[in-house]
Enzyme design. Structure first.
Site, short mmCIF file in Angstrom:
data_model
loop_
_atom_site.label_atom_id
_atom_site.label_comp_id
_atom_site.label_asym_id
_atom_site.label_seq_id
_atom_site.Cartn_x
_atom_site.Cartn_y
_atom_site.Cartn_z
N LYS A 70 35.27 104.48 -3.85
CA LYS A 70 36.16 104.05 -4.94
C LYS A 70 36.16 105.07 -6.08
O LYS A 70 37.21 105.50 -6.54
CB LYS A 70 35.70 102.70 -5.50
CG LYS A 70 36.40 102.32 -6.78
CD LYS A 70 35.82 101.07 -7.41
CE LYS A 70 34.67 101.30 -8.36
NZ LYS A 70 35.01 101.71 -9.72
N ASN A 71 34.95 105.47 -6.52
CA ASN A 71 34.87 106.33 -7.69
C ASN A 71 35.45 107.71 -7.45
O ASN A 71 35.75 108.43 -8.39
CB ASN A 71 33.43 106.44 -8.18
CG ASN A 71 33.00 105.19 -8.92
OD1 ASN A 71 33.82 104.29 -9.14
ND2 ASN A 71 31.73 105.13 -9.30
N ARG A 127 38.97 101.10 -16.42
CA ARG A 127 38.67 102.17 -17.38
C ARG A 127 39.08 103.55 -16.91
O ARG A 127 39.54 104.38 -17.69
CB ARG A 127 37.16 102.24 -17.64
CG ARG A 127 36.53 101.06 -18.24
CD ARG A 127 35.06 101.34 -18.45
NE ARG A 127 34.88 102.56 -19.21
CZ ARG A 127 35.01 102.65 -20.51
NH1 ARG A 127 35.26 101.59 -21.22
NH2 ARG A 127 34.85 103.81 -21.12
N CYS A 150 32.93 97.63 -22.37
CA CYS A 150 32.88 96.72 -21.23
C CYS A 150 31.51 96.07 -21.20
O CYS A 150 30.66 96.36 -22.05
CB CYS A 150 33.21 97.45 -19.93
SG CYS A 150 31.92 98.54 -19.39
N ARG A 185 30.51 102.36 -23.94
CA ARG A 185 31.25 103.33 -23.12
C ARG A 185 32.34 104.09 -23.88
O ARG A 185 33.53 103.96 -23.61
CB ARG A 185 31.81 102.65 -21.88
CG ARG A 185 30.72 102.09 -21.02
CD ARG A 185 31.20 101.60 -19.71
NE ARG A 185 31.39 102.65 -18.72
CZ ARG A 185 31.73 102.42 -17.47
NH1 ARG A 185 31.94 101.20 -17.06
NH2 ARG A 185 31.88 103.41 -16.62
N LEU A 236 33.45 112.35 -25.43
CA LEU A 236 33.25 113.62 -24.70
C LEU A 236 34.53 114.04 -23.96
O LEU A 236 34.83 115.22 -23.83
CB LEU A 236 32.10 113.51 -23.69
CG LEU A 236 30.72 113.17 -24.24
CD1 LEU A 236 29.67 113.22 -23.14
CD2 LEU A 236 30.33 114.13 -25.36
N ASP A 249 24.37 102.60 -10.53
CA ASP A 249 25.22 101.64 -9.81
C ASP A 249 24.48 100.94 -8.67
O ASP A 249 25.06 100.07 -8.00
CB ASP A 249 26.46 102.36 -9.24
CG ASP A 249 27.47 102.71 -10.31
OD1 ASP A 249 27.29 102.28 -11.46
OD2 ASP A 249 28.45 103.42 -10.00
N ILE A 263 20.95 105.02 -18.15
CA ILE A 263 22.33 105.51 -18.27
C ILE A 263 23.19 104.61 -19.16
O ILE A 263 23.90 105.09 -20.03
CB ILE A 263 23.01 105.63 -16.87
CG1 ILE A 263 22.14 106.45 -15.90
CG2 ILE A 263 24.42 106.22 -16.99
CD1 ILE A 263 22.03 107.92 -16.21
N ARG A 315 37.07 94.55 -7.06
CA ARG A 315 37.40 95.87 -7.64
C ARG A 315 36.79 97.00 -6.82
O ARG A 315 37.35 98.09 -6.78
CB ARG A 315 36.84 95.97 -9.07
CG ARG A 315 37.58 95.14 -10.08
CD ARG A 315 37.08 95.47 -11.46
NE ARG A 315 36.88 96.91 -11.56
CZ ARG A 315 35.92 97.51 -12.25
NH1 ARG A 315 35.07 96.80 -12.94
NH2 ARG A 315 35.81 98.82 -12.27
C1 UD1 Z 1 30.92 106.82 -13.74
C2 UD1 Z 1 31.13 105.81 -12.63
C3 UD1 Z 1 30.17 104.63 -12.80
C4 UD1 Z 1 28.74 105.13 -12.91
C5 UD1 Z 1 28.61 106.21 -13.98
C6 UD1 Z 1 27.23 106.84 -14.03
C7 UD1 Z 1 33.50 106.00 -12.15
C8 UD1 Z 1 34.82 105.34 -12.19
N1 UD1 Z 1 32.48 105.31 -12.71
O1 UD1 Z 1 31.23 106.16 -14.97
O2 UD1 Z 1 30.33 103.77 -11.68
O3 UD1 Z 1 27.90 104.06 -13.25
O4 UD1 Z 1 29.56 107.26 -13.73
O5 UD1 Z 1 26.91 107.40 -12.81
O6 UD1 Z 1 33.34 107.08 -11.61
N2 UD1 Z 1 29.42 108.53 -22.56
C9 UD1 Z 1 29.64 108.82 -23.89
N3 UD1 Z 1 30.81 109.45 -24.24
C10 UD1 Z 1 31.75 109.78 -23.31
C11 UD1 Z 1 31.52 109.47 -21.95
C12 UD1 Z 1 30.33 108.86 -21.60
O7 UD1 Z 1 28.80 108.53 -24.76
O8 UD1 Z 1 32.80 110.33 -23.69
C13 UD1 Z 1 28.14 107.86 -22.15
C14 UD1 Z 1 28.35 106.51 -21.48
O9 UD1 Z 1 28.52 105.46 -22.41
C15 UD1 Z 1 27.11 106.38 -20.63
C16 UD1 Z 1 26.82 107.83 -20.24
O10 UD1 Z 1 27.54 108.64 -21.15
O11 UD1 Z 1 26.05 105.88 -21.40
C17 UD1 Z 1 27.21 108.20 -18.82
O12 UD1 Z 1 28.54 107.81 -18.61
P1 UD1 Z 1 29.50 108.55 -17.58
O13 UD1 Z 1 28.70 109.45 -16.70
O14 UD1 Z 1 30.63 109.14 -18.34
O15 UD1 Z 1 30.01 107.34 -16.71
P2 UD1 Z 1 31.50 107.03 -16.25
O16 UD1 Z 1 32.20 108.28 -15.89
O17 UD1 Z 1 32.13 106.12 -17.26
#
Ligand code: UD1
Length: 430
Positions: free
Chosen positions: A22-23, A96, A120, A125, A129, A310, A332, A402
């Site tokens: 999915k991801n 998202r 969420c 989240r 970045l 996950d 995380i 989902r």
């Molecule tokens: C993706 C995966 C999710 C998985 C996660 C971590 C998808 C659709 N989802 O989520 O299933 O659990 O990676 O492996 O691929 N953060 C910030 N600012 C930002 C972006 C992220 O502070 O702009 C923080 C987040 O809140 C979190 C951490 O960085 O605490 C890691 O998030 P991130 O790796 O970005 O996860 P996702 O891409 O949202």
């Protein structure tokens, strides 16, 4: 709203074919915005999340055709022209990762208006970045009334993006934009998750020049345009890990096929430490447990190749029946123990403090009504239900839909007593 009912106690024996990730699929689908030619994605999972994104892409101008190919489900995406650069709140809120259309829209047309996704259940989240990365590529970003207005009238230009910490989504987003930027982009402290490598492989098939995906430094030489391609979505490592844990929880012997065991090595190491038998093979792995008591082990989630966040909820379900006390640290996401109180309703003994959960193994779980709170949390309740005495009913299974394709079917094919109860329950809140 549908519910899932599980009568615990049946062992799992058989084979489970793993679906496309999915991801990965949802980022690959967004890549179709970058070219006017067709992108054919094979090994596509059919999930609520891919449907949501398909709907959004159609609004933006993509033709989305689902078909049954020689090797399973495929999706053909073609964006001859971007007809709208607007991604509304209603669609981004539902999923998202829809936010990731911002970069490709900006790269192809120089402008976009995309809703901020909001928080969420697993935490705030933020997307700071993502936005900083696009700014480093020359985009002008303004935020008004919950929307991101992005502009790059002269096109994006390559730049240096130094991520302060790993973000899967922001690294992918930057990649999706930088492939069409003028000149070179260098990303440091990039995330290394396998889905990023899958995205880079697909973009390279489309004519992009991405090197270093899967390491912390990614270099991208921008190109003027991309072309069509055919790409097979990588196997879902989270689905793989989930069924591995399910087999360990229920006992029995399950062969997971069409997947790779190395993607979940950190989980498998912990399962072996807990006393589960794991045998990797060419096409996946076999998980076996023959009634021996599980041992409590400690786990800390981390970025790839660490223990995937996950898979944390699923592993916690497994530890509820282990001998001794296990400690699970979540590093995380800030609020990712929503499943703990629900597991406790089944008789688990879990104490959560901050980012740490202590699970004292109990003799047995007992079926109860429980509520799904997010995608991975909900599947941990199904896993617990497989081993609980009596019937467990999981509410709000739209979370499961989902991200898990044909979950009841895959588990019941291996002997699980699981069924979907259709329809509403009066008074249930959404
Ligand atoms: C993706 C995966 C999710 C998985 C996660 C971590 C998808 C659709 N989802 O989520 O299933 O659990 O990676 O492996 O691929 N953060 C910030 N600012 C930002 C972006 C992220 O502070 O702009 C923080 C987040 O809140 C979190 C951490 O960085 O605490 C890691 O998030 P991130 O790796 O970005 O996860 P996702 O891409 O949202």
């Amino acid at each position: 709203m549908d519910r899932i009912a599980i009568t615990g106690g049946a062992r799992l024996n058989g084979e489970i074919p793993i679906s496309g990730a999915k991801n990965s699929a949802i980022k690959l689908m967004a890549a179709s915005l970058l070219t006017e030619e067709p992108l054919r994605l094979t090994n596509m999972p059919r999930l609520a999340d891919t449907r949501f994104l398909g709907k959004l892409l159609q609004r933006l101008g993509t033709e989305v055709v689902e078909a049954e190919g020689e090797d399973g489900p495929e999706t053909l995406l073609r964006t001859k022209e971007i007809v709208s650069g607007f991604a509304p709140y209603d669609l981004v809120r539902q999923m998202r990762a829809s936010f990731n259309v911002l970069g490709p829209l900006l790269a192809r047309t120089g402008q976009a208006k995309v809703s901020l996704p909001g928080g969420c259940t697993i935490g705030a989240r933020p997307v700071d970045l993502h936005l900083k990365a696009l700014e480093a590529l020359g985009a002008r970003i303004d935020l008004h009334e919950g929307y991101v207005y992005a502009q790059a009238p002269g096109g994006l230009t390559g730049g240096r993006i130094d991520f302060p910490f790993n973000s899967v989504g922001a690294t992918e987003h930057a990649m999706l934009a930088a492939v069409l930027a003028r000149g070179e982009t260098v990303m440091t402290n990039a995330a290394c998750e396998p889905e990023l490598v899958d995205l880079a492989d697909c973009l390279n098939k489309m004519g992009a020049h991405v090197t270093g995906a899967g390491t912390s430094v990614i270099r991208i030489q921008g190109v003027g345009q991309l072309h069509g391609a055919v790409h097979a979505v990588m196997p879902d490592r989270i689905e793989t890990g989930t069924y591995a844990v399910a087999a360990a929880m229920a006992g029995g012997e399950v062969r997971l096929t069409r997947t790779r065991s190395d993607f979940i090595q950190a989980l498998l190491d912990k399962m072996v430490e807990a006393g589960v038998e794991v045998t990797p093979h060419n096409d996946g792995l076999t998980v076996r447990r023959n009634g021996a008591l599980l041992k409590a082990v400690e786990v800390e989630t981390g970025v790839y190749p660490g223990f995937a966040t996950d898979l944390q909820a699923q592993f916690m379900a497994l530890m509820t029946l282990a001998d001794g006390e296990s400690v699970i640290k979540e590093t995380i996401f800030e609020n990712r123990f929503m499943h703990a109180p629900e597991l406790s309703r089944l008789g688990a003994d879990i104490a959560v403090q901050g980012g740490e959960a202590r699970i004292r193994g109990v003799q047995a779980l007992e079926g109860a009504q429980v509520m799904a709170t997010d995608l991975r949390a909900s599947v941990s309740l199904v896993i617990a239900g497989l081993a609980a005495r009596g019937e467990t009913v999981v509410h709000r299974v739209y979370h499961l839909d989902r991200g898990f394709e044909r979950l009841e079917q895959k588990l019941s094919d291996c002997g699980a007593q699981i069924r979907r109860l259709k329809g509403d329950i009066e008074g249930e809140e959404d």
